[in-house]
Design a protein around this motif. Structure first.
Motif, short mmCIF file in Angstrom:
data_model
loop_
_atom_site.label_atom_id
_atom_site.label_comp_id
_atom_site.label_asym_id
_atom_site.label_seq_id
_atom_site.Cartn_x
_atom_site.Cartn_y
_atom_site.Cartn_z
N VAL A 130 0.83 -1.20 0.00
CA VAL A 130 0.00 0.00 0.00
C VAL A 130 0.87 1.26 0.00
O VAL A 130 0.51 2.28 -0.60
N PHE A 131 2.04 1.22 0.64
CA PHE A 131 2.96 2.35 0.59
C PHE A 131 3.39 2.62 -0.85
O PHE A 131 3.39 3.77 -1.31
N ASP A 132 3.73 1.56 -1.56
CA ASP A 132 4.12 1.71 -2.97
C ASP A 132 2.97 2.26 -3.80
O ASP A 132 3.16 3.12 -4.67
N GLU A 133 1.76 1.79 -3.52
CA GLU A 133 0.59 2.23 -4.29
C GLU A 133 0.30 3.72 -4.06
O GLU A 133 0.01 4.46 -5.00
N VAL A 134 0.35 4.15 -2.79
CA VAL A 134 0.06 5.56 -2.49
C VAL A 134 1.16 6.46 -3.03
O VAL A 134 0.88 7.54 -3.58
N SER A 135 2.41 6.03 -2.92
CA SER A 135 3.51 6.81 -3.49
C SER A 135 3.32 6.97 -4.98
O SER A 135 3.49 8.08 -5.53
N HIS A 136 2.93 5.89 -5.64
CA HIS A 136 2.69 5.94 -7.08
C HIS A 136 1.52 6.85 -7.41
O HIS A 136 1.59 7.65 -8.36
N TRP A 137 0.45 6.77 -6.61
CA TRP A 137 -0.72 7.61 -6.86
C TRP A 137 -0.36 9.09 -6.78
O TRP A 137 -0.76 9.89 -7.62
N ILE A 138 0.41 9.45 -5.74
CA ILE A 138 0.80 10.85 -5.57
C ILE A 138 1.67 11.32 -6.73
O ILE A 138 1.47 12.42 -7.27
N LYS A 139 2.61 10.50 -7.14
CA LYS A 139 3.49 10.88 -8.25
C LYS A 139 2.71 11.02 -9.56
O LYS A 139 3.03 11.86 -10.40
N GLU A 140 1.67 10.19 -9.71
CA GLU A 140 0.86 10.24 -10.93
C GLU A 140 -0.15 11.38 -10.93
O GLU A 140 -0.48 11.94 -11.97
N ASN A 141 -0.68 11.72 -9.75
CA ASN A 141 -1.79 12.67 -9.66
C ASN A 141 -1.45 13.99 -9.00
O ASN A 141 -2.27 14.92 -8.99
N GLY A 142 -0.25 14.10 -8.45
CA GLY A 142 0.12 15.31 -7.72
C GLY A 142 0.58 16.46 -8.59
O GLY A 142 0.91 17.53 -8.06
N GLY A 143 0.61 16.26 -9.89
CA GLY A 143 1.02 17.34 -10.79
C GLY A 143 2.46 17.75 -10.54
O GLY A 143 3.37 16.91 -10.51
N ASP A 144 2.67 19.03 -10.32
CA ASP A 144 4.02 19.55 -10.10
C ASP A 144 4.43 19.50 -8.63
O ASP A 144 5.50 20.00 -8.27
N ILE A 145 3.60 18.91 -7.78
CA ILE A 145 3.92 18.86 -6.35
C ILE A 145 4.77 17.62 -6.07
O ILE A 145 4.30 16.49 -6.21
N PRO A 146 6.04 17.80 -5.68
CA PRO A 146 6.90 16.64 -5.46
C PRO A 146 6.62 15.94 -4.14
O PRO A 146 6.07 16.53 -3.20
N LEU A 147 7.03 14.69 -4.08
CA LEU A 147 6.93 13.88 -2.86
C LEU A 147 8.28 13.92 -2.16
O LEU A 147 9.32 13.62 -2.76
N LEU A 148 8.28 14.34 -0.90
CA LEU A 148 9.53 14.40 -0.14
C LEU A 148 10.11 13.00 0.05
O LEU A 148 9.39 12.02 0.18
N ASP A 149 11.44 12.93 0.07
CA ASP A 149 12.11 11.66 0.37
C ASP A 149 11.89 11.29 1.84
O ASP A 149 11.80 10.11 2.17
N SER A 150 11.83 12.29 2.69
CA SER A 150 11.61 12.04 4.12
C SER A 150 10.21 11.45 4.33
O SER A 150 9.26 11.81 3.64
N THR A 151 10.11 10.57 5.30
CA THR A 151 8.82 9.99 5.69
C THR A 151 8.74 9.97 7.21
O THR A 151 9.76 9.99 7.90
N ILE A 152 7.52 9.95 7.72
CA ILE A 152 7.30 9.84 9.16
C ILE A 152 6.59 8.51 9.40
O ILE A 152 5.47 8.30 8.95
N ALA A 153 7.26 7.62 10.10
CA ALA A 153 6.72 6.27 10.30
C ALA A 153 5.59 6.27 11.34
O ALA A 153 5.40 7.23 12.09
N LEU A 154 4.86 5.18 11.35
CA LEU A 154 3.82 4.98 12.35
C LEU A 154 4.50 4.53 13.64
O LEU A 154 5.00 3.41 13.73
N ARG A 155 4.55 5.42 14.61
CA ARG A 155 5.24 5.13 15.87
C ARG A 155 4.34 5.47 17.06
O ARG A 155 3.70 6.53 17.08
#
Length: 201
Positions: A130-155
């Motif tokens: 699901v992480f891969d799927e959401v990352s892909h969705w954002i990259k496909e649908n986010g237009g010019d808005i980039p996805l940060l390399d940093s992530t915040i884990a579930l803690r």
């Protein structure tokens, strides 16, 4: 973010821009726990958010707006007021789909003012489908808005620290240990934003 920047010596203001007043409630819990807060937490009239931020940001190194968690007029006003918009998304596909209205707002507001915007994946488990799927969705649908390399884990540390009026930087578990990985995540996020925005700080 506010605490991380404060610990680096910056003068930080946190504005509660959420109708649920989460940041103000957190600050109250922190005060009752007699914990020192290194930054200022306030609320401003929601309908004058952009105007108030314009006045206040000359007095601080950083002004952070805690905006509404879902698309609303308040989140739109926060986008109008900001220099950098960070759009958090969990690894839920529903969260990603709900982001479409925010993307539309950013695209509209970008047509008449300049600001940066980034997606941030939060509450995630990286090595999952699901992480891969959401990352892909954002990259496909986010237009010019980039996805940060940093992530915040579930803690657990994030949830427990907030409920105790703490931040990830001063939280300790039942054994008295700090969440070193959580601290490293937040520091990495700040470092990445500084680098991408060439803040040179």
């Amino acid at each position: 973010l506010a605490m991380g920047l404060s610990l680096r010596g910056f003068d930080v203001l946190l504005i509660d821009g959420d109708i649920q007043s989460t940041s103000l409630d957190w600050a109250s819990v922190r005060e009752m726990a007699d914990l020192e807060t290194l930054f200022t937490v306030i609320s401003v009239p929601k309908n004058n958010l952009a105007k108030e931020v314009t006045k206040l940001k000359t007095k601080y190194d950083f002004v952070i707006i805690d905006s509404a968690g879902r698309q609303s007029e308040l989140s739109r006003l926060a986008i109008v007021a900001c220099d950098i918009a960070i759009i958090p998304n969990s690894s839920s596909p529903f969260d990603a789909w709900a982001t479409q209205a925010t993307i539309n707002n950013i695209n509209e507001i970008s047509s008449y003012r300049t600001f940066a915007s980034y997606f941030l994946l939060t509450g995630i488990a990286k090595k999952t489908k699901v992480f891969d799927e959401v990352s892909h969705w954002i990259k496909e649908n986010g237009g010019d808005i980039p996805l940060l390399d940093s992530t915040i884990a579930l803690r657990t540390a994030y949830a427990r620290s907030g409920g105790n009026g703490q931040t990830i930087y001063d939280f300790k578990d039942d054994q008295g240990r700090k969440s070193q990985k959580g601290i490293e995540e937040m520091d990495a996020l700040i470092d990445e934003i500084f680098e991408k925005e060439s803040l040179g700080l």
